[in-house]
Scaffold this active site. Structure first.
Site, short mmCIF file in Angstrom:
data_model
loop_
_atom_site.label_atom_id
_atom_site.label_comp_id
_atom_site.label_asym_id
_atom_site.label_seq_id
_atom_site.Cartn_x
_atom_site.Cartn_y
_atom_site.Cartn_z
N TYR A 1 35.96 24.94 27.24
CA TYR A 1 36.77 24.30 26.21
C TYR A 1 37.78 25.28 25.61
CZ TYR A 1 33.45 20.43 26.35
OH TYR A 1 32.68 19.38 26.76
N HIS B 1 28.61 7.73 28.80
CA HIS B 1 29.36 8.81 29.43
C HIS B 1 28.66 9.38 30.66
CE1 HIS B 1 32.11 12.20 29.70
NE2 HIS B 1 31.07 13.01 29.73
N ASP C 1 33.21 14.31 34.00
CA ASP C 1 33.43 15.11 32.80
C ASP C 1 34.32 16.31 33.16
OD1 ASP C 1 32.32 15.47 29.84
OD2 ASP C 1 32.08 17.42 30.80
#
Length: 294
Positions: free
Chosen positions: A210, A276, A104
């Site tokens: 982010y 994921h 990730d």
């Protein structure tokens, strides 16, 4: 349930202090494990004991996560600073060369390290983390990936923390992984997640990864200018790389693997029937892939 790993607090010259899980013989080859959002070193709870048999394992809680330092500014999470932490951590242990593993967001840092510092990264292992060129390109060329990535726009919303405060961290946790992870295996770690997310400033720090990222995520009805670099030659990776991919990932679509072999000439691809969070959803398969390649 795997018990907690002992953590060592390490102050880095980059200005942060990281909690780091360390295992194995320091004389063995070094392997650094970088977790992603919204996790910690415990992403690797099934891998650390196995890797420690042959490697010196270094698994930090990256800046902004768990009880590691949480700088307040969005700019403190710029890619160069995240990379700086990894290199400083390797320097702390006297490791000039190392194998780097990332999942990730940890994978995003690992890609960046491998592309920018091939003198330090001897081998690269990526687990469900998109190559930066392919990921940005699919934001423009793959409607399915753009749709799957709209959560990034939500995470960049400055009112997100107020929403979480209003509904409570437990309620937010109940929604966060829905559709993205094995709920039974997730339940085993619930207390650890809640403890880490409740640390002062933790949620904002995690979302600042982010907010500081240069990745462009257009809205579904938006067509912003296309970055020129998407259609220009891109440097190929210099070192051998193992790509482990959980094919049931709902956040990262199969388009992330299209054309990857030209960007990573020394690539070995292992696909796994998992989502994921494949390091703990399918740990036996991941460990087998790591063992066979290392």
């Amino acid at each position: 349930m795997i018990p907690p790993f002992p953590l060592t607090r390490i102050a880095l010259p980059t200005g942060v202090e990281l909690d780091v899980a360390i295992a194995g013989d320091p004389a063995n080859p070094a392997i650094i494990l970088l977790h992603g959002f919204p996790e910690s070193h415990r992403t690797w709870r099934h891998q650390i004991p196995e890797l420690a048999k042959t490697h010196f394992v270094i698994a930090p809680d990256q800046r902004g996560f768990a009880r590691s330092s949480k700088p307040e500014q969005v700019s403190d999470y710029a890619p160069a600073k995240l990379l700086g932490d990894v290199l400083a951590l390797a320097d702390h242990f006297g490791k000039d060369r190392f194998t780097l593993v990332g999942h990730d967001w940890g994978g995003a840092v690992a890609w960046m390290a491998a592309l920018n510092r091939p003198d330090r990264v001897e081998r690269l292992i990526i687990i469900n983390a998109p190559h930066p060129l392919i990921f940005q390109r699919t934001m423009f060329d793959d409607p399915d990936q753009r749709a799957a990535s709209q959560y990034i726009r939500a995470f960049r919303n400055p009112s997100l923390e107020a929403h979480i405060a209003a509904i409570g961290v437990e309620a937010y946790f109940a929604k966060t992984f829905v559709g993205h992870a094995d709920q039974a295996k997730l339940a085993e770690e619930r207390a650890n997640y809640l403890d880490q997310w409740r640390q002062p400033g933790a949620l904002t720090a995690m979302y600042n990864w982010y907010r500081a990222s240069p990745i462009i995520v257009p809205a579904m009805d938006e067509e912003p200018p296309r970055p020129a670099f998407l259609d220009k030659p891109f440097p190929a990776l210099a070192m051998p790389a193992l790509i482990i991919w959980g094919m049931a990932d709902t956040a990262l679509k199969p388009s992330q693997l299209v054309g990857l072999e030209t960007l990573v000439p020394g690539m070995t691809l292992v696909t796994i029937d998992a989502g994921h969070f494949v390091p703990w959803e399918a740990p036996d398969a991941v460990n087998a892939a790591l063992s066979a390649w290392l």
